[in-house]
Write an enzyme that holds these catalytic residues in place. Structure first.
Site, short mmCIF file in Angstrom:
data_model
loop_
_atom_site.label_atom_id
_atom_site.label_comp_id
_atom_site.label_asym_id
_atom_site.label_seq_id
_atom_site.Cartn_x
_atom_site.Cartn_y
_atom_site.Cartn_z
N LYS A 1 0.86 -1.18 0.00
CA LYS A 1 0.00 0.00 0.00
C LYS A 1 0.89 1.23 0.00
CE LYS A 1 -3.78 2.32 2.41
NZ LYS A 1 -4.73 2.27 3.55
N ASP B 1 -16.81 -0.28 -0.73
CA ASP B 1 -15.48 -0.65 -1.20
C ASP B 1 -14.54 -0.95 -0.03
OD1 ASP B 1 -15.94 2.33 -1.12
OD2 ASP B 1 -13.75 2.33 -1.18
#
Length: 705
Positions: free
Chosen positions: A200, A376
């Protein structure tokens, strides 16, 4: 039964309004200092029981099953197509007919490995010593690609997922992994559990929209700590393996901040939003293909899904009846009467419902708030994920939200059970045609064309809505069953009574809210009380004072006078009286021990039994909680002051949250890492586990990272 406001937030699942789906709508220290740490507290072990020494990163079995099973971005149909494209030309755009794009991480100069989680290393199957290698450091920064053969232009390759989502209740269109890039799937050699490993903050992807694909150190530290902390509590979560500082990366958010990368992993990164996007685009074939992949690959096969609940438990499942449904139903089998037949896709939906009900129940029981529960950010596997403005409850306030952009309190503590169900209904809308088809789900015409006329659509819609309503009842039952189980454990009870919800749980939360008592400190401090300490009203009133922040009684600016303070203590004492009676009923009998004589001496519970209860309570009520003010101090000291040891200490406490003290302890599994007595900062530990400073209570932050 009329619940008080605080109690009502616990029983939201009993009062959910099930919205009908619209089926027709489309620094100084090395991170290696961590190597002496344990994988998890003894009372919350690794779910896989990993005890072997582990393997090297190079030898760790890797695969790219996700990318082999599902369609790639047609602009880059092969890894070679992506690899030969200059990295700075892979820019944001709409991606259709695909679930991922091949994209490599950006290259990073002089990455500094700040921290490694030994618990995550073990669960992934890696030897702890691997963190000392340059291979690990370069992989954690995205500079080293496993599986890709540069000379032949073939092999496994990194990717970013494509998905959409409802954000704050509104459809946001295509989203996707805007700064997350998956490297490979890794199978633990001992357990064979497979996880998808990703970075990430590794650079821009086609899904970055208006962003830069980077992550800041601030949010990366927060995600690293909370991922491993929730795992130590036993709450399903994505995991954090390593944290890397990028010294040459400056990222603009509210201000200019240093960049960082978190190496994280999960058994799947698929979200509700993955289905949302396919439904919005009317991509029926890919939606069916994705649902099949989730059932067969993520959950291990159609036969692993829950069988239909039997008898009266179908429409109104009891908490007991919904706990353990049967399994082993063949994929082709229908279950249930005409008009509400459950096919395999209905069982798939119910599995996702059940997993998410269990997880949100754990959040509520431990006072955790995600802060941004968009679709999401909601996992098909039932994992806590995508940590932005998360927080743990300080002084109890059901309306508290840690997200300062959540002006309507959509994602507040009290709303989390309802919001997860709202998200599940959005998923049901995406799967609605498959749910409602019943036995026709494999009919060739239906598979190819769906339902074309209203006459055929009417029974399909009716069946789907009935199944979704039943799943809603199951959601409530699973949620309440798990919530009551955890609350009973946190209060030191071995058994449950129907009256506990009102007499203990609800009344406690009403008291915490009314008196602004700290949620987690209350449970931990309750864990230290002996039943004998509460024998008289005077005893209970005296011990009630320990549950208040000290400034409630000592601050010169307090608005509470002596009479109000006395009334507050007596309200807590009244609850302690009910709790004491319940504990005596639960623990007060022992074979060969009479109930008459020892009552006055031991408070109604044999000393050995009371010691057992106290130990059990301490094993489920954390002493350390990574609160907002602790994380803010940690971030400041790492980012501004260049400290490194402080990060090691916080991670150690997060991995062992139930200890009374940390410095000087020798956890059992330090032998594996070659460690010994843990060297921390005793004064720091006391400060981080004591009263929350007044300025540090109920903090909020933004979504930016």
């Amino acid at each position: 039964m009329r619940l008080q406001p605080a109690a009502r937030c616990l029983a939201l699942a009993q009062h959910l309004t099930l919205r009908r789906p619209f089926l027709s709508q489309p620094f100084s220290s090395s991170p290696l200092a961590l190597m002496g740490d344990t994988a998890a507290n003894g009372s919350s072990p690794s779910p896989h029981g990993q005890t072997t020494q582990g393997t090297t990163l190079a030898a760790l079995p890797k695969s790219w099953h996700f990318t082999a099973s599902l369609p790639a971005d047609p602009v880059f149909p092969t890894p070679a197509d992506s690899h030969k494209t200059p990295r700075d030309e892979i820019l944001p755009r709409q991606v259709r007919g695909a679930l991922f794009t091949w994209v490599r991480p950006g290259q990073q100069k002089d990455p500094e490995l700040l921290a490694v989680s030994p618990a995550a290393m073990r669960d992934l199957g890696l030897a702890l010593s691997e963190a000392a290698t340059d291979d690990f450091r370069q992989t954690a920064a995205g500079n080293r690609l496993y599986g890709w053969d540069e000379e032949s232009g073939s092999g496994g390759y990194p990717w970013a997922q494509c998905y959409g989502g409802f954000q704050f209740g509104d459809w946001a269109g295509q989203l996707g992994d805007g700064r997350a890039i998956s490297l490979f799937e890794a199978a633990n050699p001992t357990t064979n559990v497979r996880n998808e490993v990703q970075l990430k903050g590794a650079g821009m992807t086609p899904y970055s929209r208006f962003a830069d694909g980077k992550a800041v150190l601030r949010s990366s530290i927060r995600e690293f700590v909370v991922s491993e902390y929730l795992h130590a509590l036993g709450i399903p979560t994505t995991r954090a393996l390593a944290l890397t500082l990028l010294p040459h990366s400056r990222v603009r958010r509210e201000t200019v901040e240093p960049g960082a990368i978190v190496v994280r992993f999960a058994q799947t990164w698929l979200r509700f939003g993955t289905f949302d996007l396919l439904r919005a685009r009317g991509d029926r074939p890919l939606l069916r293909r994705l649902a099949t992949y989730v059932a067969e690959d993520v959950f291990g096969g159609w036969d692993k899904l829950p069988a239909r609940l039997e008898g009266t438990n179908v429409a109104k499942p009891s908490e007991a009846g919904a706990v353990s449904p049967g399994r082993g139903v063949p994929a082709s089998e229908l279950q249930g009467p005409a008009g509400s037949e459950e096919n395999r896709f209905a069982r798939l939906f119910r599995e996702i419902v059940r997993r998410n009900a269990l997880t949100v129940a754990k959040w509520q029981a431990y006072g955790f708030m995600n802060g941004v529960l968009n679709t999401d950010n909601t996992s098909v596997f039932g994992l806590s994920m995508d940590y932005g403005p998360f927080a743990f409850m300080d002084n109890f306030d059901p309306a508290y939200t840690p997200n300062h952009d959540d002006h309507f309190l959509r994602y507040s503590y009290r709303n989390q059970p309802t919001i997860i169900w709202w998200n599940l209904v959005r998923l049901a809308e995406a799967l609605g045609e498959l749910l409602g088809a019943g036995g026709d789900v494999d009919d060739a015409t239906f598979v190819a064309e769906g339902v074309k006329d209203d006459a055929a659509a009417t029974p399909l819609v009716a069946r789907a809505e009935k199944l979704i309503d039943q799943a809603g009842e199951e959601y409530k039952a699973v949620f309440l069953g798990e919530y009551k189980r955890l609350m009973a454990a946190r209060l030191g009870l071995r058994t449950q009574r129907p009256s506990d919800f009102d007499d203990l749980f609800s009344s406690l939360l009403d008291t915490l809210e009314a008196l602004e008592l700290d949620f987690n400190l209350f449970f931990r401090r309750l864990s230290t009380l002996r039943v004998a300490d509460l024998a008289t009203p005077a005893d209970r009133e005296a011990h009630a004072a320990r549950f208040f922040y000290a400034d409630y009684f000592t601050s010169p600016s307090t608005s509470h006078n002596a009479d109000e303070q006395l009334a507050a203590r007596r309200r807590v004492a009244d609850w302690l009286d009910r709790w004491r009676d319940r504990v005596i009923a639960d623990w007060g009998t022992l074979e060969g021990w009479g109930s008459a004589g020892p009552e006055s001496a031991h408070g109604g519970v044999p000393p050995e039994r009371d010691a057992e209860r106290i130990a059990g309570m301490k094993a489920v009520n954390p002493n350390f909680v990574p609160r907002g003010w602790v994380l803010d101090e940690l971030i400041r000291r790492v980012e501004n002051d260049g400290e490194r040891d402080v990060l090691r200490r916080v991670v150690h406490m997060a991995l062992h949250p139930f200890e009374d003290v940390w410095t000087g302890q020798t956890p059992d599994d330090t032998k594996e890492g070659g460690g010994g007595v843990y060297q921390g900062d005793a004064d720091e530990e006391v400060r981080w586990t004591a009263d929350v400073p007044k300025k540090g209570r109920a903090m909020q932050c933004s979504c930016s990272s």
